[in-house]
Design an enzyme around this catalytic site. Structure first.
Site, mmCIF file in Angstrom:
data_model
loop_
_atom_site.group_PDB
_atom_site.id
_atom_site.type_symbol
_atom_site.label_atom_id
_atom_site.label_comp_id
_atom_site.label_asym_id
_atom_site.label_seq_id
_atom_site.Cartn_x
_atom_site.Cartn_y
_atom_site.Cartn_z
ATOM 1 N N ASP A 1 20.614 26.350 117.131
ATOM 2 C CA ASP A 1 19.430 26.001 117.924
ATOM 3 C C ASP A 1 18.290 27.025 117.900
ATOM 4 O OD1 ASP A 1 20.333 28.061 119.630
ATOM 5 O OD2 ASP A 1 21.335 26.655 120.979
ATOM 6 N N GLN B 1 27.509 30.555 116.317
ATOM 7 C CA GLN B 1 27.846 29.249 115.749
ATOM 8 C C GLN B 1 26.724 28.258 116.038
ATOM 9 O OE1 GLN B 1 32.257 28.284 116.695
ATOM 10 N NE2 GLN B 1 31.683 29.860 118.146
ATOM 11 N N GLU C 1 35.368 28.708 131.606
ATOM 12 C CA GLU C 1 36.792 28.440 131.848
ATOM 13 C C GLU C 1 37.626 29.050 130.720
ATOM 14 O OE1 GLU C 1 36.886 23.990 129.939
ATOM 15 O OE2 GLU C 1 36.132 24.220 131.988
ATOM 16 N N CYS D 1 13.426 15.061 98.807
ATOM 17 C CA CYS D 1 13.153 16.477 98.542
ATOM 18 C C CYS D 1 11.809 16.596 97.827
ATOM 19 C CB CYS D 1 14.278 17.034 97.673
ATOM 20 S SG CYS D 1 13.897 18.621 96.924
ATOM 21 N N HIS E 1 26.764 28.380 111.212
ATOM 22 C CA HIS E 1 26.732 26.936 110.977
ATOM 23 C C HIS E 1 25.338 26.412 110.637
ATOM 24 C CE1 HIS E 1 30.696 26.662 113.504
ATOM 25 N NE2 HIS E 1 30.902 27.083 112.279
ATOM 26 N N GLY F 1 30.967 31.812 125.410
ATOM 27 C CA GLY F 1 30.580 30.393 125.439
ATOM 28 C C GLY F 1 31.070 29.600 124.252
ATOM 29 N N THR F 2 32.260 29.918 123.776
ATOM 30 C CA THR F 2 32.837 29.103 122.692
ATOM 31 C C THR F 2 34.253 28.678 123.059
ATOM 32 O OG1 THR F 2 33.471 29.006 120.349
ATOM 33 C CG2 THR F 2 33.496 31.195 121.363
HETATM 34 C C1 BJW Z 1 30.089 28.076 128.895
HETATM 35 C C2 BJW Z 1 28.966 27.662 129.623
HETATM 36 C C3 BJW Z 1 28.192 28.680 130.245
HETATM 37 C C4 BJW Z 1 29.937 25.920 128.775
HETATM 38 N N1 BJW Z 1 28.548 29.956 130.136
HETATM 39 N N2 BJW Z 1 30.425 29.344 128.815
HETATM 40 C C5 BJW Z 1 42.171 26.302 109.919
HETATM 41 C C6 BJW Z 1 42.988 25.700 110.842
HETATM 42 C C7 BJW Z 1 42.694 24.447 111.349
HETATM 43 C C8 BJW Z 1 41.557 23.759 110.935
HETATM 44 C C9 BJW Z 1 40.740 24.359 110.011
HETATM 45 C C10 BJW Z 1 41.047 25.608 109.518
HETATM 46 N N3 BJW Z 1 40.053 25.959 108.649
HETATM 47 C C11 BJW Z 1 39.153 24.963 108.574
HETATM 48 C C12 BJW Z 1 39.551 23.971 109.387
HETATM 49 C C13 BJW Z 1 38.822 22.697 109.578
HETATM 50 C C14 BJW Z 1 37.645 22.804 110.523
HETATM 51 C C15 BJW Z 1 38.158 23.140 111.918
HETATM 52 O O1 BJW Z 1 38.084 24.236 112.393
HETATM 53 N N4 BJW Z 1 38.641 22.138 112.621
HETATM 54 C C16 BJW Z 1 39.148 22.329 113.977
HETATM 55 C C17 BJW Z 1 38.392 21.405 114.915
HETATM 56 C C18 BJW Z 1 40.615 22.110 113.973
HETATM 57 N N5 BJW Z 1 36.682 23.788 110.072
HETATM 58 C C19 BJW Z 1 35.796 23.507 109.139
HETATM 59 O O2 BJW Z 1 35.802 22.431 108.556
HETATM 60 C C20 BJW Z 1 34.798 24.584 108.739
HETATM 61 N N6 BJW Z 1 34.780 24.759 107.338
HETATM 62 C C21 BJW Z 1 35.715 25.455 106.670
HETATM 63 O O3 BJW Z 1 36.581 26.069 107.249
HETATM 64 O O4 BJW Z 1 35.581 25.417 105.296
HETATM 65 C C22 BJW Z 1 36.701 25.822 104.505
HETATM 66 C C23 BJW Z 1 37.637 24.644 104.423
HETATM 67 C C24 BJW Z 1 37.152 23.410 104.068
HETATM 68 C C25 BJW Z 1 38.023 22.323 104.013
HETATM 69 C C26 BJW Z 1 39.363 22.488 104.362
HETATM 70 C C27 BJW Z 1 39.827 23.743 104.746
HETATM 71 C C28 BJW Z 1 38.952 24.828 104.756
HETATM 72 C C29 BJW Z 1 33.388 24.146 109.122
HETATM 73 C C30 BJW Z 1 33.183 24.025 110.585
HETATM 74 C C31 BJW Z 1 31.780 23.484 110.882
HETATM 75 C C32 BJW Z 1 31.543 23.219 112.358
HETATM 76 N N7 BJW Z 1 30.328 22.487 112.515
HETATM 77 C C33 BJW Z 1 29.857 22.166 113.851
HETATM 78 C C34 BJW Z 1 28.566 21.309 113.722
HETATM 79 C C35 BJW Z 1 27.394 22.177 113.267
HETATM 80 C C36 BJW Z 1 26.159 21.393 113.092
HETATM 81 C C37 BJW Z 1 25.649 20.774 114.373
HETATM 82 O O5 BJW Z 1 25.515 21.417 115.398
HETATM 83 O O6 BJW Z 1 25.332 19.595 114.329
HETATM 84 O O7 BJW Z 1 29.592 23.383 114.562
HETATM 85 S S1 BJW Z 1 31.065 21.355 114.868
HETATM 86 C C38 BJW Z 1 30.645 22.188 116.352
HETATM 87 O O8 BJW Z 1 31.721 23.054 116.791
HETATM 88 C C39 BJW Z 1 29.490 23.122 115.985
HETATM 89 C C40 BJW Z 1 29.799 24.341 116.801
HETATM 90 O O9 BJW Z 1 29.117 25.456 116.273
HETATM 91 C C41 BJW Z 1 31.294 24.421 116.700
HETATM 92 C C42 BJW Z 1 31.939 25.255 117.768
HETATM 93 O O10 BJW Z 1 31.737 24.726 119.026
HETATM 94 P P1 BJW Z 1 31.528 25.708 120.278
HETATM 95 O O11 BJW Z 1 30.293 26.482 120.084
HETATM 96 O O12 BJW Z 1 32.756 26.459 120.537
HETATM 97 O O13 BJW Z 1 31.218 24.643 121.436
HETATM 98 P P2 BJW Z 1 32.224 23.854 122.420
HETATM 99 O O14 BJW Z 1 31.477 22.723 122.979
HETATM 100 O O15 BJW Z 1 33.493 23.548 121.731
HETATM 101 O O16 BJW Z 1 32.564 24.912 123.545
HETATM 102 C C43 BJW Z 1 31.612 25.350 124.480
HETATM 103 C C44 BJW Z 1 32.269 26.369 125.391
HETATM 104 O O17 BJW Z 1 31.280 26.908 126.244
HETATM 105 C C45 BJW Z 1 33.368 25.784 126.290
HETATM 106 O O18 BJW Z 1 34.531 26.608 126.193
HETATM 107 C C46 BJW Z 1 32.764 25.860 127.708
HETATM 108 O O19 BJW Z 1 33.745 26.149 128.701
HETATM 109 C C47 BJW Z 1 31.792 27.001 127.562
HETATM 110 N N8 BJW Z 1 30.614 26.978 128.457
HETATM 111 N N9 BJW Z 1 28.841 26.321 129.630
HETATM 112 C C48 BJW Z 1 29.629 30.282 129.479
HETATM 113 N N10 BJW Z 1 27.046 28.377 131.033
HETATM 114 ZN ZN ZN Z 2 15.860 18.674 95.506
#
Ligand code: BJW
Ligand code: ZN
Length: 254
Positions: free
Chosen positions: A106, A103, A216, A148, A121, A188-189
């Site tokens: 970087d 996801q 965690e 662009c 992503h 790590g998600t």
């Molecule tokens: C460690 C550690 C160490 C720390 N060792 N561990 C179905 C149900 C409900 C909602 C939805 C659904 N389908 C779609 C949705 C809506 C939405 C969604 O999921 N919302 C939820 C928040 C409820 N999803 C979307 O909109 C997606 N699109 C989609 O589904 O399209 C179809 C659709 C459209 C419209 C309506 C319905 C369907 C798109 C999602 C895009 C996410 N984008 C981001 C930004 C990317 C660009 C950027 O970086 O700027 O992606 S948001 C952000 O979250 C980023 C990440 O990739 C993503 C996930 O985060 P991640 O990686 O899990 O990070 P953290 O910080 O949450 O967790 C870190 C973890 O690491 C923690 O647990 C720590 O404990 C751990 N950790 N140090 C090991 N050393």
């Molecule tokens: Zn263009």
């Protein structure tokens, strides 16, 4: 060096699995210095990243969102992969069928030597035209996204924001890998963002052993068969050592 306990079941899976898939999130890059999204360190100028990662935010205030991405590009350019990224690149060499799904935007998996990465992503180093879809790596330090070069339309970071579709081919391939996996790692998600968070469940429902590595418990811990609560940069190298030992043992047994 961390030593970890491996159950008999996990040991068998590490040794015998032919299809292995891995999903990584921000936690894998935390030890390289990239802030996670939902941690305390994820805030930028007191703004929650969840409020910036939307098309609505970009349309309303392109300057702030663009500045956030410039700031993150600057940070990311100066950092390096950590032992967790390197361990995953080496694990890929030990299995015939190994899929790395991330996801993260970087680029650190690629810098660590992994190839064929499914970037769900997008990638922070690329821009995409909102009018003609042209993508490129144009560097820009201007306060607003540059036009662009092809059509003069407005550029945006080539990442997936909330409410946007993931790249079709990439998510399709990731789902297929999850369906087919015999061993699936979620690392790590927080497991809250869909559809990425469904991949471990798909793997589980289709018979994979699901292993979580996280500091965690996460939203998806309850579906995981094996959980290591620790830093991925320490746990992954320890698992890699075990895989090597197990592979050597199985060669000796043949
Ligand atoms: C460690 C550690 C160490 C720390 N060792 N561990 C179905 C149900 C409900 C909602 C939805 C659904 N389908 C779609 C949705 C809506 C939405 C969604 O999921 N919302 C939820 C928040 C409820 N999803 C979307 O909109 C997606 N699109 C989609 O589904 O399209 C179809 C659709 C459209 C419209 C309506 C319905 C369907 C798109 C999602 C895009 C996410 N984008 C981001 C930004 C990317 C660009 C950027 O970086 O700027 O992606 S948001 C952000 O979250 C980023 C990440 O990739 C993503 C996930 O985060 P991640 O990686 O899990 O990070 P953290 O910080 O949450 O967790 C870190 C973890 O690491 C923690 O647990 C720590 O404990 C751990 N950790 N140090 C090991 N050393
Ligand atoms: Zn263009």
């Amino acid at each position: 060096m961390l030593d970890i306990d491996i159950t008999e079941q996990f040991s068998r899976a590490l040794r015998n699995s032919r299809k292995v898939a891995v999903l990584t999130g921000a936690g894998v890059s935390a030890e390289s210095g990239v802030p996670t999204f939902r941690g305390e360190d994820g805030f930028w100028r007191n703004i929650n990243p969840m409020e910036l990662a939307t098309l609505e935010a970009f349309s309303r205030d392109p300057e702030t969102v663009w500045e956030w991405y410039l700031h993150r590009r600057d940070t990311i350019r100066t950092i390096k992969p950590n032992p967790g990224h390197y361990a995953l690149a080496e694990m890929a060499e030990l299995y015939n069928d190994f899929t790395l799904i991330t996801q993260n935007i970087d680029n650190l998996h690629r810098l660590a030597g992994s190839d064929n990465i499914y970037e769900l992503h997008g990638n922070i180093h690329r821009n995409r035209c909102m009018d003609c879809d042209h993508t490129d790596y144009t560097e820009s330090f201007s306060k607003l996204p540059p036009p662009c070069p092809k059509c003069g339309g407005r550029f945006r970071p080539n990442v997936v924001w909330f409410g946007e579709m993931l790249p079709h081919e990439t998510i399709d391939r990731a789902m297929k890998a999850a369906y087919q996996a015999e061993l699936f790692f979620t690392i790590g998600t927080s497991g809250v963002v869909q559809p990425a968070a469904s991949l471990p469940l798909i793997a589980k429902q289709n018979g994979a052993l699901v292993v979580e590595i996280n500091l965690e418990p996460s939203e998806i811990s309850h579906i995981c068969d094996i959980k290591y609560h620790g830093k991925s940069g320490e746990v992954l190298p320890a698992i890699l050592r075990k895989i090597r030992e197990l592979k050597i043992m199985s060669i000796q047994e043949k």
